[in-house]
Each structure stands twice: as structure tokens, then as C-alpha cells.
Design an enzyme around this catalytic site. Sequence first.
Site, mmCIF file in Angstrom:
data_model
loop_
_atom_site.group_PDB
_atom_site.id
_atom_site.type_symbol
_atom_site.label_atom_id
_atom_site.label_comp_id
_atom_site.label_asym_id
_atom_site.label_seq_id
_atom_site.Cartn_x
_atom_site.Cartn_y
_atom_site.Cartn_z
ATOM 1 N N ARG A 245 0.800 -1.218 0.000
ATOM 2 C CA ARG A 245 0.000 0.000 0.000
ATOM 3 C C ARG A 245 0.839 1.277 0.000
ATOM 4 O O ARG A 245 0.504 2.248 -0.672
ATOM 5 C CB ARG A 245 -0.886 -0.013 1.260
ATOM 6 C CG ARG A 245 -1.838 1.147 1.384
ATOM 7 C CD ARG A 245 -2.456 1.175 2.782
ATOM 8 N NE ARG A 245 -1.441 1.423 3.787
ATOM 9 C CZ ARG A 245 -1.477 0.961 5.033
ATOM 10 N NH1 ARG A 245 -2.471 0.224 5.442
ATOM 11 N NH2 ARG A 245 -0.510 1.239 5.889
ATOM 12 N N SER B 13 -6.774 2.569 13.806
ATOM 13 C CA SER B 13 -5.515 1.872 13.565
ATOM 14 C C SER B 13 -5.021 2.216 12.159
ATOM 15 O O SER B 13 -5.743 2.797 11.355
ATOM 16 C CB SER B 13 -5.714 0.361 13.726
ATOM 17 O OG SER B 13 -6.768 -0.090 12.916
ATOM 18 N N CYS B 14 -3.788 1.828 11.894
ATOM 19 C CA CYS B 14 -3.135 2.070 10.613
ATOM 20 C C CYS B 14 -4.031 1.592 9.456
ATOM 21 O O CYS B 14 -4.570 0.508 9.550
ATOM 22 C CB CYS B 14 -1.815 1.307 10.599
ATOM 23 S SG CYS B 14 -0.827 1.565 9.150
ATOM 24 N N PRO B 15 -4.199 2.317 8.387
ATOM 25 C CA PRO B 15 -3.570 3.594 8.014
ATOM 26 C C PRO B 15 -4.439 4.828 8.311
ATOM 27 O O PRO B 15 -4.106 5.923 7.864
ATOM 28 C CB PRO B 15 -3.456 3.440 6.500
ATOM 29 C CG PRO B 15 -4.719 2.725 6.127
ATOM 30 C CD PRO B 15 -5.041 1.802 7.283
ATOM 31 N N ASP B 40 -2.997 4.504 18.460
ATOM 32 C CA ASP B 40 -2.266 3.444 17.755
ATOM 33 C C ASP B 40 -0.770 3.586 18.024
ATOM 34 O O ASP B 40 -0.192 4.625 17.712
ATOM 35 C CB ASP B 40 -2.545 3.547 16.246
ATOM 36 C CG ASP B 40 -1.855 2.430 15.465
ATOM 37 O OD1 ASP B 40 -1.322 1.499 16.104
ATOM 38 O OD2 ASP B 40 -1.853 2.497 14.226
#
Lengths: 404, 75
Positions: A245, B13-15, B40
Site C-alpha cells: 500500500r 488503527s493504521c492507516p 495506535d
Amino acid sequence: MFKKGGTLRELYDSLFAKSWPMWVGGVLLAVLNILLFVVKYPWGASGGYLNIGQNFLGAFGWESMSTSTPVSMHTVAILNIMVVVGSMTASLFSGEFGIKIAPKGELFKGFLGGALMAVGSMVGVGCTTGGFFSALPALSGGALFLALGFLIGTYIALKYIIWEMEVLPFMSTGKSYTFLAGNSKHGAWQKWLAWLVIIAVLYVAGNYNYEGSSGMKVLGWHIIIGLLLGLILQRSRFCIVRAFREPFMTGEATAPVAVIISILVILTGYTVLKYFGVGNAAETSVRAIEMKAVYASFWAKALIGGFIFGLGMTIAGGCAVGTLWRAGEGHVKLWLSALGFVVFAPIARNFVVPFFDSFLPEATKVFLPDYLGYTGSVILILVLLLFAYIFVKWNEKTGKFSAF
Amino acid sequence: MNADQTLDCRGLSCPMPIIKLAKAMKDLQPGQVLELIGTDPGSKADVPAWCNKTGNEFLSIEEGEGENKFYIKKK
């Protein structure tokens, strides 16, 4: 926990005060993955989700979805559970553990992402770990198409997330909660709990090993290796979703480079093991060792499965393994992703896979050295990794493909 | 530290924190400061890395109990 300024404290801080560089995690994971090859079979995750799901649905009385192998006797299911436990232990030591409940829309995306990953991994025969991270250095042809599928799926799902942020901002906003959090200064109980978990794990692993039979010893070692995998994953935040990504998002090359380095180490190990037929040779033929982590996915099933999986892992924010270690850290969104994966893996295998099989060309196991020889296959993988490296580094500088 | 705007990324959380950060920074004037609150653990590395990449100035991080505050100045 340890006296300030002491050598033990120094060791503790170097392990748990700061995250490790991702590539360091990659190298360590690679070494453990090579060990797994020798002990039993290269690292994977989706087979473990499937087994847990079959036991789960079976417990609810859905007999046709059930299995006769309990979770405690399935090597991959054990690895999955231990990655959660290992990551939880590492995050307790580092003071990063906390039950983090995301807004409702995010929780839904977690579950949906998990379900898509279940479908993708059953169709494509493998997830980012088994089907790609282990299968590519195992010289499996299907891994190349799976990776291409991941790339397309990730790219489209990322476009969706960015669009959602603009048009449907409520999906990622709203009430959130955090429980049981600590930090590097407070929350000594977290560290003591971590020690208790380690003692419990060693006790359980010991029980397996004292059982005597070689099968039980193999399972016992999977408990210990799984714990270490989880620990390394959490400390280094090694993440394959990021590798696919990040070039399209921030453009940073850290994650892709870490994955490339890791695959290089595994490639070296697996090639030697396969070439010389090293491993549990008493139980399997040399050909069976060569065919380890070569899955019957070439080529259309890998491409379609990878695409669906790529969508799922990007929406969930963690691939099969990334879901596990983030769940161990306390992210409830990823708990739901794991639940979606578990529930839909058996369903996808029984209902979705036959549907795709009805019109896709028959999938085969392609072991690259059968066509290109060992030298040609290794050169092919090296060239592809080199191209990937040059692309992500060039993109990091120019930002040509990154969204921001 | 005083901030011109606060971005709540708790529970995410990511992203998601980075995607939200990138969007929020677009609406700020150069020199203004954004405060990002997040839970996070990954943000501790991701936010400074994003600032480094985009040229925005990473001012500081305040670590709380399970909750961190990041201060970023728009370039």
C-alpha cells in the site's frame, strides 16, 4: 522493572522502549520461517484461520463445516493463536497494550475486510504469508500472480478509503474507547502479566514436548516459534499490507524494502533446503520437500484470489498475520477482522471456491525450477525483487504514484 | 502546547490516522499547528515519518496513558 542504569535494564529498553527497524524484524522472521520449513512446513496463516473457523462453526452445530482436527493439534492454527499471544506479550512489555475500540464504521470495515480475506485466501490458495511471503522464495509460480492480485486489490481499496474519507467521513469518526492502557512509566501490572503469559506458554509447550511422540513435539515447537513470531511482528511492526500500500499512499519505501530483504533471506534458505532435500526427510520424499509452499493456484485463481484478498487486507488495515498481531495489541477493529476471517473461511471454501472453479481455468502447482531450473528461477525472483526495489525507491523520491 | 486545530484519531488503527492527518493538513494555513490525538502505537513512528516525507514540521509528542498527542506545524 529492572534497576535504572543496570545492564538488564539496558537490555530491556533496547528490546521494548522503542520499535525495532522493520527490516530487522524481517530478517528475524525470515530465520524463523526457514526453521518452520525444516520442522514441518513454511509459515502460513489462512489454513489456521480455516481450521479455527471449522471448529468454531462445528461448535455451533454446523456439521458440514466442521473438521476432525482440533485447534490444539493443528500447526497453523497454533501459530495463529501464538502470534496473537506473542504480540500481546510484546505490547504489554512495551506499555503499548490497550483495548482500543474504534468507531462503529471502522469495526464494520474490520469484519468486512476479514470476510474478504477469507474468500480471497480460499480462492487464491493462500494469504500474503503462505501464498506470497513463503511461496515466492519457495519458487512457486502462483505467488507471482497472487502478488499481482494483491497489488491491484490494494490500489483499488486504497482509492476507496481516501474517497470514503472525503464523502463518508462518519465511517471513521464517532465514539471510541480505550481500556486497560498503560505507558512506559505507568502500568507495571502490564509487565508482570507479560511474564505470567510467557511462563504459561512455556508450560504448555513443555507439556506438548513431554508427550513423547514426534508429532506432539512438532506442535510444541510451533507454540514457541509462534510466540517469537508475534513478539518480533509487534516490535518491528512488520506489515505486508504496508509493503503493497505505502508506495501508493505516502510513497515511503520502508515497508516494501523490509519485505524485500526478508524474502531475500528466505529465498537463500529455502533454495538450499529444497536443492539438497533438507527437512523432515524421514517422513516425506525429496520431491515433497521441493514442493513445500508450492500451491495449486497458477494462475487465474491466484490472480482473482489475490485481488479479493488485497481489497480485504487494505480495508481491514492488516493482512492475515497483520490482523493477528494488531489484535494482540488490543485493536478491536482487528478482532472483528479475525472473526470475519474465521467465520467466512469455511463458508468460502465450501460455497465460493466451487463457484470460481466452475469457470476459471484449472489451477495447477507450478514449481518454477521444473521449467527454468534452480538457477533460472532464483535469477527470475532476484530480478523481480530488484525491479520492485528500484521502483519503490524511485517512487519514494519522485512521489509519482503516491496519493500524498 | 497550543494548537490551531485538534484531530481526534483515538481508536483508529493504521492507516486511518495518517489518511486523516493528510486530509486535515490540507485545511490548515502555513505556520498553523495541528494536534493529533491517537491510540495506535504505530503512529509514534508513522507521524514523524510522514512529516519528514511531506516537509511539514514535527514539533513534539506527548506520551500519555495509552494516548499520545502529536504536534505538527504546516510548512
